[in-house]
Write an enzyme that holds these catalytic residues in place. Structure first.
Site, PDB file in Angstrom:
ATOM      1  N   TYR A 144      11.051   6.801  -9.023  1.00 19.86           N
ATOM      2  CA  TYR A 144      11.677   6.720  -7.680  1.00 19.86           C
ATOM      3  C   TYR A 144      11.327   5.239  -7.322  1.00 19.86           C
ATOM      4  CZ  TYR A 144      12.095   7.247  -2.570  1.00 19.86           C
ATOM      5  OH  TYR A 144      12.559   7.122  -1.494  1.00 19.86           O
ATOM      6  N   ASP A 239       9.063  -1.861 -11.584  1.00 16.61           N
ATOM      7  CA  ASP A 239       8.901  -1.576  -9.851  1.00 16.61           C
ATOM      8  C   ASP A 239       7.285  -1.358  -9.847  1.00 16.61           C
ATOM      9  OD1 ASP A 239       8.754  -0.371  -7.483  1.00 16.61           O
ATOM     10  OD2 ASP A 239      10.129   0.818  -7.641  1.00 16.61           O
ATOM     11  N   LYS A 267       4.393  -1.507  -0.065  1.00 20.26           N
ATOM     12  CA  LYS A 267       3.191  -1.298   0.753  1.00 20.26           C
ATOM     13  C   LYS A 267       1.807  -1.819   0.685  1.00 20.26           C
ATOM     14  CE  LYS A 267       4.285   2.880  -1.246  1.00 20.26           C
ATOM     15  NZ  LYS A 267       5.043   4.184  -1.076  1.00 20.26           N
TER      16      LYS A 267
HETATM   17  N1  PLP Z   1       9.181   2.370  -5.492  1.00 22.60           N
HETATM   18  C1  PLP Z   1       8.487   2.944  -5.954  1.00 22.60           C
HETATM   19  C2  PLP Z   1       7.749   3.120  -7.287  1.00 22.60           C
HETATM   20  C3  PLP Z   1       7.931   3.884  -4.828  1.00 22.60           C
HETATM   21  O1  PLP Z   1       7.005   4.486  -5.025  1.00 22.60           O
HETATM   22  C4  PLP Z   1       8.347   3.706  -3.575  1.00 22.60           C
HETATM   23  C5  PLP Z   1       7.960   4.697  -2.543  1.00 22.60           C
HETATM   24  O2  PLP Z   1       7.060   5.361  -2.732  1.00 22.60           O
HETATM   25  C6  PLP Z   1       9.288   2.979  -3.372  1.00 22.60           C
HETATM   26  C7  PLP Z   1      10.197   2.125  -4.433  1.00 22.60           C
HETATM   27  C8  PLP Z   1      10.088   2.742  -2.228  1.00 22.60           C
HETATM   28  O3  PLP Z   1       9.251   2.057  -1.090  1.00 22.60           O
HETATM   29  P1  PLP Z   1       9.515   2.347   0.506  1.00 22.60           P
HETATM   30  O4  PLP Z   1       9.059   3.826   0.958  1.00 22.60           O
HETATM   31  O5  PLP Z   1       8.279   1.466   1.052  1.00 22.60           O
HETATM   32  O6  PLP Z   1      10.816   2.136   0.796  1.00 22.60           O
END
Ligand code: PLP
Length: 429
Positions: A144, A239, A267
């Protein structure tokens, strides 16, 4: 447990917020039942509006790596807010944050702060497309990367290379530019690159999958992707929204010794405040506006309060041995879960990397998304509720990783395992 106030709040919320929440997983749809509403959080615990206490393995989905309401983070925020909440002009804390990230994650020679993980990944693929002059991106089943259009895509049933939207509202024309591979499948990646390698701007991957439960890379897999990208002139984007500063101080790239071209963070670098960032090689990052032509901006980016919280948290996690201790606690927790399940006769395997873990209701080791989805999800859901009733909050979905913080000490782990022993017995009945 009494949930009267949470129930009343959920009723009110449902009238005004889609599904009663501001982010889907919070609604408990996949595990059933209703969410509790949090009143406050402290150390390893959440306290709900009905006065119930939960040991928290969600940790705000990752960022609370030093526990909730850590005095050093709270004091840094209190000091920052005395100077105002947002400037819309540069401040020193942004520079300190950039210095900290680039020092701890050397593949990031420059960074740009944003406000969420989604913003970070969207910006990183724009940069990859702008820098390479190519349009296609490659992602992995079960990973994700936030809710950007290009990521809400699955593999098409016909042509492997043409993705199809997983959400109404995502233009088919855009989704066709996203190809989806099976995570940990060496051959699939090789074949895709042989077919369309010259059109691929970037491969984006969670180096340890945290959004299909917890799935580590097979030995050599990240290296394989690194080699394919280098050979075909595509960028490799890690990511690290979940893994960054968690599986090791330098993130998954330090843990596995692989250097990506770009990295996205979320975060965790806000210590609980809304923050994200992306970074990479100087020559790439200098193509971002205003240094270069690729546009990306943000009114609240580099917010002084968020920077203060993040810097305080990043200082704490640099203490020698911090990550080793977290990893040891996580390993002990997982071994305890496995032993408790065995005693109750419930098939369970676990995965863990650093302070991330996953529980799989199966007797097989899980290394792929297909294996994760083949687990006994109904058993997880029963276990989730059995744990919640006993005051332990696991992620409310069988497809999410768990997170351990430095506030999870011996006693907290033992209390968790005591709850687990009873919960597994109730699942087995
Ligand atoms: N990338 C990863 C690996 C994530 O786990 C998440 C959210 O959990 C995101 C991107 C997206 O982050 P946000 O919810 O702060 O937009």
């Amino acid at each position: 447990m009494n949930h009267a106030r949470s129930h009343a709040l959920f009723e009110r919320a449902r009238q005004l917020l889609p599904g009663g929440v501001n982010s889907p997983v919070r609604a408990f749809k996949s595990v059933g039942g209703e969410p509790f509403f949090v009143q406050r959080a402290d150390g390893p615990y959440l306290y709900d509006v009905d006065g119930n206490r939960y040991i928290d393995y969600v940790g705000s989905w990752g960022p609370m790596i030093v526990g909730h309401n850590h005095p050093a983070v709270r004091e840094a925020v209190q000091a920052a807010i005395a100077n105002g909440l947002s400037y819309g002009a540069p401040c020193e804390a942004e520079v300190e944050m950039a210095e900290t990230i680039t020092r701890l994650v050397p593949s990031c020679e420059m960074v740009r702060m944003v406000n969420s993980g989604t913003e970070a990944t969207l910006s990183a693929i724009r940069l990859a497309r702008g820098a390479t002059g190519r349009q296609r991106i490659v992602k992995f089943e079960g990973c994700y990367h936030g809710h950007g259009d290009s990521f809400l895509v699955k593999a098409g049933s016909g042509m492997l290379t043409l993705g199809v939207p997983t959400s109404p509202g995502v233009p088919a024309g855009l989704s066709e530019l996203t190809a989806t591979l099976s995570y940990n499948d060496f051959e699939g990646a090789t074949r895709l690159f042989e077919e369309i390698g010259g059109e691929i701007a970037a491969v984006i991957i969670e180096p340890v999958v945290g959004n299909a439960n917890c799935i580590p890379p097979r030995p050599g897999y990240l290296q394989h992707l690194r080699e394919l990208c280098t050979k075909h002139g595509a960028l490799l984007i890690f990511d690290e929204v979940m893994t960054g500063f968690r599986v090791a101080l330098g993130g998954a790239q330090a843990h596995y010794g692989i250097t990506p071209d770009l990295t996205t963070f979320g975060k965790i670098i806000g210590g609980g405040m809304p923050v994200g960032a992306y970074g990479g090689r100087r020559e790439l990052m200098e193509q971002i506006a205003p240094a270069g032509p690729i546009y990306q901006a943000g009114t609240l980016s580099g917010n002084p309060v968020a920077m203060a919280a993040g810097l305080a948290m990043l200082r704490l996690i640099q203490e020698p041995g911090f990550h080793e201790r977290l990893a040891a606690v996580t390993a002990r927790l997982c071994a305890g879960f496995e032993a408790a399940a065995r005693e109750a006769g419930v098939p369970l395997t676990t995965n863990h990397v650093g302070a991330m873990f996953g529980l799989f209701f199966t007797d097989r080791k899980v290394e792929t998304y297909a294996q994760a989805t083949a687990c006994d999800i109904a058993a997880f859901n029963r276990f989730f509720h059995a744990m919640l009733e006993r005051g332990v909050f696991l992620a409310p979905s069988a497809y999410e990783a768990g997170f351990v913080s430095s506030a999870h000490d011996e006693a907290v782990v033992e209390a968790t395992l005591e709850a687990a022993r009873a919960a597994f017995r109730s699942v087995a009945d």
